[in-house]
Scaffold this active site. Structure first.
Site, PDB file in Angstrom:
ATOM      1  N   GLU A 198     -11.375  -4.393 -20.889  1.00  0.00           N
ATOM      2  CA  GLU A 198     -11.579  -5.837 -20.684  1.00  0.00           C
ATOM      3  C   GLU A 198     -10.315  -6.676 -20.704  1.00  0.00           C
ATOM      4  OE1 GLU A 198     -14.714  -7.669 -22.765  1.00  0.00           O
ATOM      5  OE2 GLU A 198     -16.215  -6.204 -22.087  1.00  0.00           O
ATOM      6  N   GLU A 252       6.017   5.595  -9.570  1.00  0.00           N
ATOM      7  CA  GLU A 252       4.578   5.304  -9.396  1.00  0.00           C
ATOM      8  C   GLU A 252       3.927   6.342  -8.488  1.00  0.00           C
ATOM      9  OE1 GLU A 252       4.179   0.513 -10.049  1.00  0.00           O
ATOM     10  OE2 GLU A 252       4.221   1.243  -7.998  1.00  0.00           O
ATOM     11  N   GLY A 256       0.791  -1.229   0.000  1.00  0.00           N
ATOM     12  CA  GLY A 256       0.000   0.000   0.000  1.00  0.00           C
ATOM     13  C   GLY A 256       0.820   1.275   0.000  1.00  0.00           C
ATOM     14  N   ASN A 279      -5.737   1.839 -13.280  1.00  0.00           N
ATOM     15  CA  ASN A 279      -4.838   0.818 -12.714  1.00  0.00           C
ATOM     16  C   ASN A 279      -3.389   1.272 -12.896  1.00  0.00           C
ATOM     17  OD1 ASN A 279      -4.006  -1.856 -11.788  1.00  0.00           O
ATOM     18  ND2 ASN A 279      -3.435  -2.260 -13.922  1.00  0.00           N
ATOM     19  N   MET A 305      -4.173  -7.155  -7.249  1.00  0.00           N
ATOM     20  CA  MET A 305      -3.595  -8.291  -7.967  1.00  0.00           C
ATOM     21  C   MET A 305      -4.654  -9.318  -8.392  1.00  0.00           C
ATOM     22  SD  MET A 305      -0.648  -7.069  -8.109  1.00  0.00           S
ATOM     23  CE  MET A 305       0.570  -8.244  -8.657  1.00  0.00           C
ATOM     24  N   HIS A 345       0.531  -0.089 -13.200  1.00  0.00           N
ATOM     25  CA  HIS A 345       1.248  -1.328 -13.532  1.00  0.00           C
ATOM     26  C   HIS A 345       2.741  -1.015 -13.669  1.00  0.00           C
ATOM     27  CE1 HIS A 345       1.693  -5.374 -15.044  1.00  0.00           C
ATOM     28  NE2 HIS A 345       2.504  -4.887 -15.968  1.00  0.00           N
ATOM     29  N   ASN A 360       1.529   3.031  -2.627  1.00  0.00           N
ATOM     30  CA  ASN A 360       0.811   3.966  -3.505  1.00  0.00           C
ATOM     31  C   ASN A 360      -0.393   4.557  -2.787  1.00  0.00           C
ATOM     32  OD1 ASN A 360       1.867   4.123  -6.423  1.00  0.00           O
ATOM     33  ND2 ASN A 360       2.053   1.947  -5.937  1.00  0.00           N
ATOM     34  N   VAL A 399      -6.554  -7.772 -19.931  1.00  0.00           N
ATOM     35  CA  VAL A 399      -5.713  -7.533 -18.756  1.00  0.00           C
ATOM     36  C   VAL A 399      -4.582  -6.553 -19.100  1.00  0.00           C
ATOM     37  CG1 VAL A 399      -4.145  -8.623 -17.101  1.00  0.00           C
ATOM     38  CG2 VAL A 399      -6.212  -9.797 -17.828  1.00  0.00           C
ATOM     39  N   ASP A 400      -4.348  -5.592 -18.186  1.00  0.00           N
ATOM     40  CA  ASP A 400      -3.287  -4.598 -18.340  1.00  0.00           C
ATOM     41  C   ASP A 400      -3.359  -3.887 -19.697  1.00  0.00           C
ATOM     42  OD1 ASP A 400      -2.311  -5.067 -15.781  1.00  0.00           O
ATOM     43  OD2 ASP A 400      -0.990  -6.664 -16.455  1.00  0.00           O
TER      44      ASP A 400
HETATM   45  C1  GAR Z   1       2.946  -1.554  -7.538  1.00  0.00           C
HETATM   46  O1  GAR Z   1       4.274  -1.634  -7.961  1.00  0.00           O
HETATM   47  C2  GAR Z   1       2.012  -1.742  -8.703  1.00  0.00           C
HETATM   48  O2  GAR Z   1       2.527  -1.248  -9.898  1.00  0.00           O
HETATM   49  C3  GAR Z   1       1.864  -3.233  -8.753  1.00  0.00           C
HETATM   50  O3  GAR Z   1       1.785  -3.615  -7.403  1.00  0.00           O
HETATM   51  C4  GAR Z   1       2.615  -2.739  -6.633  1.00  0.00           C
HETATM   52  C5  GAR Z   1       1.860  -2.325  -5.392  1.00  0.00           C
HETATM   53  O4  GAR Z   1       2.705  -1.624  -4.529  1.00  0.00           O
HETATM   54  N1  GAR Z   1       0.711  -3.610  -9.495  1.00  0.00           N
HETATM   55  C6  GAR Z   1       0.681  -4.633 -10.341  1.00  0.00           C
HETATM   56  O5  GAR Z   1       1.621  -5.368 -10.521  1.00  0.00           O
HETATM   57  C7  GAR Z   1      -0.652  -4.834 -11.051  1.00  0.00           C
HETATM   58  N2  GAR Z   1      -0.515  -5.719 -12.145  1.00  0.00           N
HETATM   59  P1  GAR Z   1       2.142  -0.933  -3.234  1.00  0.00           P
HETATM   60  O6  GAR Z   1       1.262  -1.953  -2.529  1.00  0.00           O
HETATM   61  O7  GAR Z   1       3.340  -0.599  -2.426  1.00  0.00           O
HETATM   62  O8  GAR Z   1       1.363   0.277  -3.639  1.00  0.00           O
END
Ligand code: GAR
Length: 218
Positions: A163, A195, A33, A128, A111, A130, A35, A165-166
């Site tokens: 629709e 990010e 978490g 989202n 995820m 990524h 982000n 993914v990514d």
């Molecule tokens: C982030 O790096 C995000 O880009 C990735 O999960 C991490 C979460 O970090 N998301 C994916 O891979 C989605 N396909 P956080 O929990 O520290 O925010």
């Protein structure tokens, strides 16, 4: 790790849009978490006009839960295994987001793949983040895959969720070099720094589009 490194953000949004009333967001997260924390910080400092209405997580030990507790943000743990069908798991999430009246759904390290039904409920209102320069390295091991492929450049992307993914319209991307001595830890840290810049900027932009009804006809 050297905290200064070269990167490019495009498009770079230098000032957040103002939202009055604040943009109501729901955050979906499965992990640490960081982000989510950045959004809490910007909101608490009054720099980003968002109201984080609810955090939804699918992991009972996810780090994002403690962050929500500390910031006094309502949270709900919704675990897929507790439901007989994926539809019912998603319905619980959808109903929670509707009950909290969110305008924008932010997947910040979510995820789980969402179904077309879920997406149709929040058409053009889900974004989202990524950890790759999409469309490269989709899926759950994007940073590792970039290293394994000996890529020279990678980054992170924020996009509207569609629709596939990514996939979906890109909002902002950030790019950086992969150095010879980078490993999964160093690269992950650098990508997360980026990010934390592009997710709030993307929320600002997506919120502006939603508030101006631009996305209705998109
Ligand atoms: C982030 O790096 C995000 O880009 C990735 O999960 C991490 C979460 O970090 N998301 C994916 O891979 C989605 N396909 P956080 O929990 O520290 O925010």
């Amino acid at each position: 790790m050297d905290k200064s490194f070269n990167y490019i953000i495009s498009p770079e949004i230098s000032e957040f849009r103002r939202f009055s009333p604040k943009l109501k967001i729901g955050v979906l997260a499965s992990g640490k978490g960081t982000n989510f924390q950045e959004l809490i910080n910007l909101s608490e400092k009054g720099e980003l006009d968002i109201e984080i209405k609810v955090l939804i997580t699918n992991k009972e030990d996810a780090g994002c839960i403690k962050r929500a507790e500390k910031a006094e943000i309502p949270f709900k743990i919704i675990i897929d295994k507790c439901f007989t069908q994926k539809d019912l798991f998603e319905l619980e999430i959808i109903n929670t987001l509707i009950n909290y009246d969110v305008e924008l759904v932010v997947m910040a390290g979510w995820m789980k793949i969402v179904t077309p039904y879920f997406i149709s409920k929040f058409k053009n209102k889900i974004i989202n983040i990524h950890p790759s320069l999409l469309p490269a390295y989709k899926g759950g091991s994007a940073i590792k895959d970039a290293l394994l492929n000996a890529s020279k450049i990678t980054g992170c992307s924020v996009h509207f969720v569609e629709e596939q993914v990514d996939s979906g319209s890109l909002i902002i991307q950030a790019a950086l070099s992969i150095l010879n001595d980078d490993n999964i830890e160093t690269l992950s840290k650098k990508i997360q720094i980026l990010e934390h810049k592009i997710l709030p900027q993307s929320i600002s932009h997506a919120g502006f589009l939603i508030r101006s009804n631009f996305m209705e006809n998109y």
